[in-house]
Design a protein around this motif. Structure first.
Motif, PDB file in Angstrom:
ATOM      1  N   VAL A  63       0.916  -1.175   0.098  1.00 33.38           N
ATOM      2  CA  VAL A  63      -0.220   0.082   0.062  1.00 33.38           C
ATOM      3  C   VAL A  63       0.803   1.193   0.142  1.00 33.38           C
ATOM      4  O   VAL A  63       1.700   1.396   1.093  1.00 33.38           O
ATOM      5  CB  VAL A  63      -1.136  -0.032   1.171  1.00 33.38           C
ATOM      6  CG1 VAL A  63      -1.737   1.420   1.031  1.00 33.38           C
ATOM      7  CG2 VAL A  63      -1.952  -1.135   1.240  1.00 33.38           C
ATOM      8  N   LEU A  64       0.590   2.014  -0.958  1.00 27.88           N
ATOM      9  CA  LEU A  64       1.214   3.360  -0.894  1.00 27.88           C
ATOM     10  C   LEU A  64       0.412   4.343  -0.398  1.00 27.88           C
ATOM     11  O   LEU A  64      -0.980   4.526  -0.677  1.00 27.88           O
ATOM     12  CB  LEU A  64       1.641   3.810  -2.369  1.00 27.88           C
ATOM     13  CG  LEU A  64       2.193   5.188  -2.589  1.00 27.88           C
ATOM     14  CD1 LEU A  64       3.531   5.241  -2.009  1.00 27.88           C
ATOM     15  CD2 LEU A  64       2.436   5.567  -4.055  1.00 27.88           C
ATOM     16  N   TYR A  65       0.671   5.209   0.743  1.00 27.43           N
ATOM     17  CA  TYR A  65       0.131   6.077   1.339  1.00 27.43           C
ATOM     18  C   TYR A  65       0.507   7.728   0.796  1.00 27.43           C
ATOM     19  O   TYR A  65       1.827   7.873   0.791  1.00 27.43           O
ATOM     20  CB  TYR A  65       0.225   5.970   2.879  1.00 27.43           C
ATOM     21  CG  TYR A  65      -0.516   4.691   3.542  1.00 27.43           C
ATOM     22  CD1 TYR A  65      -1.635   4.811   4.156  1.00 27.43           C
ATOM     23  CD2 TYR A  65       0.222   3.796   3.740  1.00 27.43           C
ATOM     24  CE1 TYR A  65      -2.293   3.828   4.460  1.00 27.43           C
ATOM     25  CE2 TYR A  65      -0.038   2.593   4.125  1.00 27.43           C
ATOM     26  CZ  TYR A  65      -1.467   2.641   4.626  1.00 27.43           C
ATOM     27  OH  TYR A  65      -2.038   1.491   5.104  1.00 27.43           O
ATOM     28  N   VAL A  66      -0.387   8.503   0.317  1.00 28.57           N
ATOM     29  CA  VAL A  66       0.132   9.754  -0.176  1.00 28.57           C
ATOM     30  C   VAL A  66      -0.734  10.855   0.205  1.00 28.57           C
ATOM     31  O   VAL A  66      -2.007  10.624   0.380  1.00 28.57           O
ATOM     32  CB  VAL A  66       0.293   9.885  -1.562  1.00 28.57           C
ATOM     33  CG1 VAL A  66       0.692  11.141  -2.032  1.00 28.57           C
ATOM     34  CG2 VAL A  66       1.003   8.565  -2.216  1.00 28.57           C
ATOM     35  N   ARG A  67      -0.315  11.880   0.825  1.00 26.69           N
ATOM     36  CA  ARG A  67      -1.100  12.989   1.243  1.00 26.69           C
ATOM     37  C   ARG A  67      -0.305  14.354   0.315  1.00 26.69           C
ATOM     38  O   ARG A  67       1.001  14.320   0.354  1.00 26.69           O
ATOM     39  CB  ARG A  67      -1.407  13.347   2.439  1.00 26.69           C
ATOM     40  CG  ARG A  67       0.118  13.497   3.434  1.00 26.69           C
ATOM     41  CD  ARG A  67      -0.350  13.433   4.930  1.00 26.69           C
ATOM     42  NE  ARG A  67       0.696  13.728   5.595  1.00 26.69           N
ATOM     43  CZ  ARG A  67       0.726  13.370   7.133  1.00 26.69           C
ATOM     44  NH1 ARG A  67      -0.238  13.054   7.644  1.00 26.69           N
ATOM     45  NH2 ARG A  67       1.679  13.989   7.691  1.00 26.69           N
ATOM     46  N   THR A  68      -1.306  15.371   0.091  1.00 22.46           N
ATOM     47  CA  THR A  68      -0.731  16.718  -0.304  1.00 22.46           C
ATOM     48  C   THR A  68      -0.685  17.743   0.583  1.00 22.46           C
ATOM     49  O   THR A  68      -1.797  18.013   1.600  1.00 22.46           O
ATOM     50  CB  THR A  68      -1.749  17.207  -1.720  1.00 22.46           C
ATOM     51  OG1 THR A  68      -2.024  16.016  -2.544  1.00 22.46           O
ATOM     52  CG2 THR A  68      -1.147  18.265  -2.244  1.00 22.46           C
ATOM     53  N   VAL A  69       0.391  18.633   0.766  1.00 22.15           N
ATOM     54  CA  VAL A  69       0.448  19.723   1.461  1.00 22.15           C
ATOM     55  C   VAL A  69       0.485  20.911   0.868  1.00 22.15           C
ATOM     56  O   VAL A  69       1.231  20.905  -0.088  1.00 22.15           O
ATOM     57  CB  VAL A  69       1.800  19.778   2.347  1.00 22.15           C
ATOM     58  CG1 VAL A  69       1.941  20.709   3.098  1.00 22.15           C
ATOM     59  CG2 VAL A  69       1.824  18.297   3.050  1.00 22.15           C
ATOM     60  N   ASN A  70      -0.358  21.811   1.064  1.00 23.35           N
ATOM     61  CA  ASN A  70      -0.530  23.059   0.138  1.00 23.35           C
ATOM     62  C   ASN A  70       0.375  24.089   0.606  1.00 23.35           C
ATOM     63  O   ASN A  70       0.995  24.022   1.708  1.00 23.35           O
ATOM     64  CB  ASN A  70      -1.976  23.469   0.082  1.00 23.35           C
ATOM     65  CG  ASN A  70      -2.658  24.207   1.351  1.00 23.35           C
ATOM     66  OD1 ASN A  70      -1.791  24.360   2.479  1.00 23.35           O
ATOM     67  ND2 ASN A  70      -3.834  24.314   1.487  1.00 23.35           N
ATOM     68  N   GLN A  71       0.555  25.217   0.043  1.00 26.03           N
ATOM     69  CA  GLN A  71       1.427  26.304   0.317  1.00 26.03           C
ATOM     70  C   GLN A  71       1.351  26.733   1.832  1.00 26.03           C
ATOM     71  O   GLN A  71       1.913  27.320   2.282  1.00 26.03           O
ATOM     72  CB  GLN A  71       1.303  27.290  -0.471  1.00 26.03           C
ATOM     73  CG  GLN A  71       1.685  27.079  -2.157  1.00 26.03           C
ATOM     74  CD  GLN A  71       3.343  26.659  -2.222  1.00 26.03           C
ATOM     75  OE1 GLN A  71       3.961  26.970  -1.303  1.00 26.03           O
ATOM     76  NE2 GLN A  71       3.541  26.108  -3.312  1.00 26.03           N
ATOM     77  N   ALA A  72       0.115  26.719   2.215  1.00 27.39           N
ATOM     78  CA  ALA A  72      -0.476  27.504   3.720  1.00 27.39           C
ATOM     79  C   ALA A  72      -0.160  26.351   4.590  1.00 27.39           C
ATOM     80  O   ALA A  72      -0.116  26.607   6.082  1.00 27.39           O
ATOM     81  CB  ALA A  72      -1.866  27.880   3.731  1.00 27.39           C
ATOM     82  N   GLY A  73       0.400  25.214   4.195  1.00 26.26           N
ATOM     83  CA  GLY A  73       0.701  24.192   5.344  1.00 26.26           C
ATOM     84  C   GLY A  73      -0.503  23.064   5.629  1.00 26.26           C
ATOM     85  O   GLY A  73      -0.315  22.214   6.476  1.00 26.26           O
ATOM     86  N   ASN A  74      -1.725  23.129   4.976  1.00 24.35           N
ATOM     87  CA  ASN A  74      -2.773  22.340   5.171  1.00 24.35           C
ATOM     88  C   ASN A  74      -2.495  20.990   4.397  1.00 24.35           C
ATOM     89  O   ASN A  74      -1.958  20.886   3.541  1.00 24.35           O
ATOM     90  CB  ASN A  74      -3.959  23.024   4.762  1.00 24.35           C
ATOM     91  CG  ASN A  74      -4.319  24.214   5.179  1.00 24.35           C
ATOM     92  OD1 ASN A  74      -4.012  24.438   6.626  1.00 24.35           O
ATOM     93  ND2 ASN A  74      -4.702  25.344   4.389  1.00 24.35           N
ATOM     94  N   ILE A  75      -2.787  19.941   5.199  1.00 24.61           N
ATOM     95  CA  ILE A  75      -2.736  18.680   4.611  1.00 24.61           C
ATOM     96  C   ILE A  75      -4.008  18.048   4.414  1.00 24.61           C
ATOM     97  O   ILE A  75      -5.039  18.050   4.896  1.00 24.61           O
ATOM     98  CB  ILE A  75      -2.097  17.823   5.663  1.00 24.61           C
ATOM     99  CG1 ILE A  75      -0.699  18.527   6.544  1.00 24.61           C
ATOM    100  CG2 ILE A  75      -1.831  16.260   5.261  1.00 24.61           C
ATOM    101  CD1 ILE A  75      -0.157  17.572   7.613  1.00 24.61           C
ATOM    102  N   SER A  76      -3.994  17.417   2.987  1.00 20.97           N
ATOM    103  CA  SER A  76      -5.133  17.026   2.492  1.00 20.97           C
ATOM    104  C   SER A  76      -5.321  15.558   3.054  1.00 20.97           C
ATOM    105  O   SER A  76      -4.871  14.743   3.975  1.00 20.97           O
ATOM    106  CB  SER A  76      -4.912  16.538   0.982  1.00 20.97           C
ATOM    107  OG  SER A  76      -3.986  15.383   0.951  1.00 20.97           O
TER     108      SER A  76
END
Length: 324
Positions: A63-76
């Motif tokens: 299993v590959l776990y991925v999340r996105t971090v935006n420019q404001a530091g918020n995590i998807s």
């Protein structure tokens, strides 16, 4: 789910933002098989795609776990991607059914379907996948469970039992009460269309009465794997030896040692072992019948090792329904 194009080893996975504006993406955080997100990948300017270099420990399910971090530091919200890795060519090692050399675990779930949880180099089990096919087709749901009683089959695995192809097979006492060997395909699955009933010698118990199965390696020195079982609600330990071609030529039975059944002189069902799990990778004759342990002190063990320099690895666990 999809299988990898290449066999076990380093690979690449491309991750995209899934509609997120590329300018808003600071980085991707990711991890393999454990959601710890200890890896980072930064896409090129004005790009949302990035290629990850991954190197799975185990073949079979990952299993590959991925999340996105935006420019404001918020995590998807994390995204998970289940994929299967093809094993390298070669024979399975003890207790390995996916071809990577690490021990794996077969499980029957609540719906009566067979799963395999792939083990890794640290002994962890993480992802799972369906572990049975019917000549390449899906197996009917609930195949490994008796619909009337709700009881699942008893299963165990250790090595290649049949037909001698070096791939780990599954031994199962099915709801019909019979004992079968299910040949493995080397990818962590067994084929129910190729199952073969195991023939036992005269004097063997009714397999429908067995309560635990233990597949082992060679413990008698004849070069062939041996098989053990508990019967009579844990009171009798059965050893089946002299294996060849889905049959055993010799059977021996002995009662559970009195000291194991009634530690400290107390008798009764409260101290009867109701589960015995054995995994042994052996290079010498070594036989373990029953053990009673409290922390690190062994109170009862029946077995022999013929060489002081014998090399072996494994575990033996007894589950008791009450502490002494």
């Amino acid at each position: 789910m999809e299988w990898s194009k290449n066999t076990l080893g380093p690979g690449k996975v491309t991750v995209t933002g899934g509609g997120t504006n590329a300018a808003d993406i600071r980085e991707y955080q990711w991890a393999l098989n454990h959601p710890v997100y200890n890896q980072k990948a930064v896409p090129a300017a004005a790009q949302d795609a990035v290629t990850l270099d991954i190197n799975p420990d185990n073949s079979g399910p990952n299993v590959l776990y991925v999340r996105t971090v935006n420019q404001a530091g918020n995590i998807s919200t994390p995204t998970t991607y289940l994929f299967y890795v093809r094993p390298k060519a070669g024979q399975d090692k003890t207790n390995d059914a996916t071809g990577d050399g690490y021990g794996d675990t077969f499980v029957i779930d609540g719906s009566g379907d067979l799963r395999i949880y792939a083990g890794d180099k640290d002994g962890d089990i993480d992802a799972w996948m369906p572990a049975a096919t019917d000549a390449g087709r899906p197996v009917p749901s609930g195949y490994w469970k008796d619909a009337a009683s709700g009881k699942s089959a008893l299963i165990t695995h250790s090595t290649d039992w049949f037909p001698g192809d070096g791939l780990t097979d599954l031994i199962a006492r099915m709801p019909d009460g019979k004992l079968y060997v299910y040949p493995g395909d080397g990818n962590g699955r067994v084929d129910i269309s190729r199952r073969l009933e195991i023939l036992l010698p005269a004097g063997s118990p009714n397999t429908a009465t067995l309560t635990q199965l233990i597949a082992g390696e060679d413990v008698t020195g004849d070069g062939m794997p041996d098989f053990f079982a508990l019967g009579d609600n844990g009171d009798t330990f059965w050893a089946f030896t002299g294996y060849t071609g889905a049959s055993f030529s010799t059977v021996n039975a002995q009662p559970a040692p009195r000291r194991a059944r009634a530690p400290y002189g107390r008798a009764g069902n409260a101290h009867r072992p109701h589960a015995l799990l054995v995994h042994i990778a052996l290079r010498c004759p070594f036989a373990v019948a029953l053990a009673r342990a409290r922390k690190t002190t062994v109170y009862w063990i029946l077995g022999t090792a013929t060489a002081a320099s014998a090399l072996y690895s494994g575990y033996l666990t007894l589950v008791w329904n009450r502490s002494p």
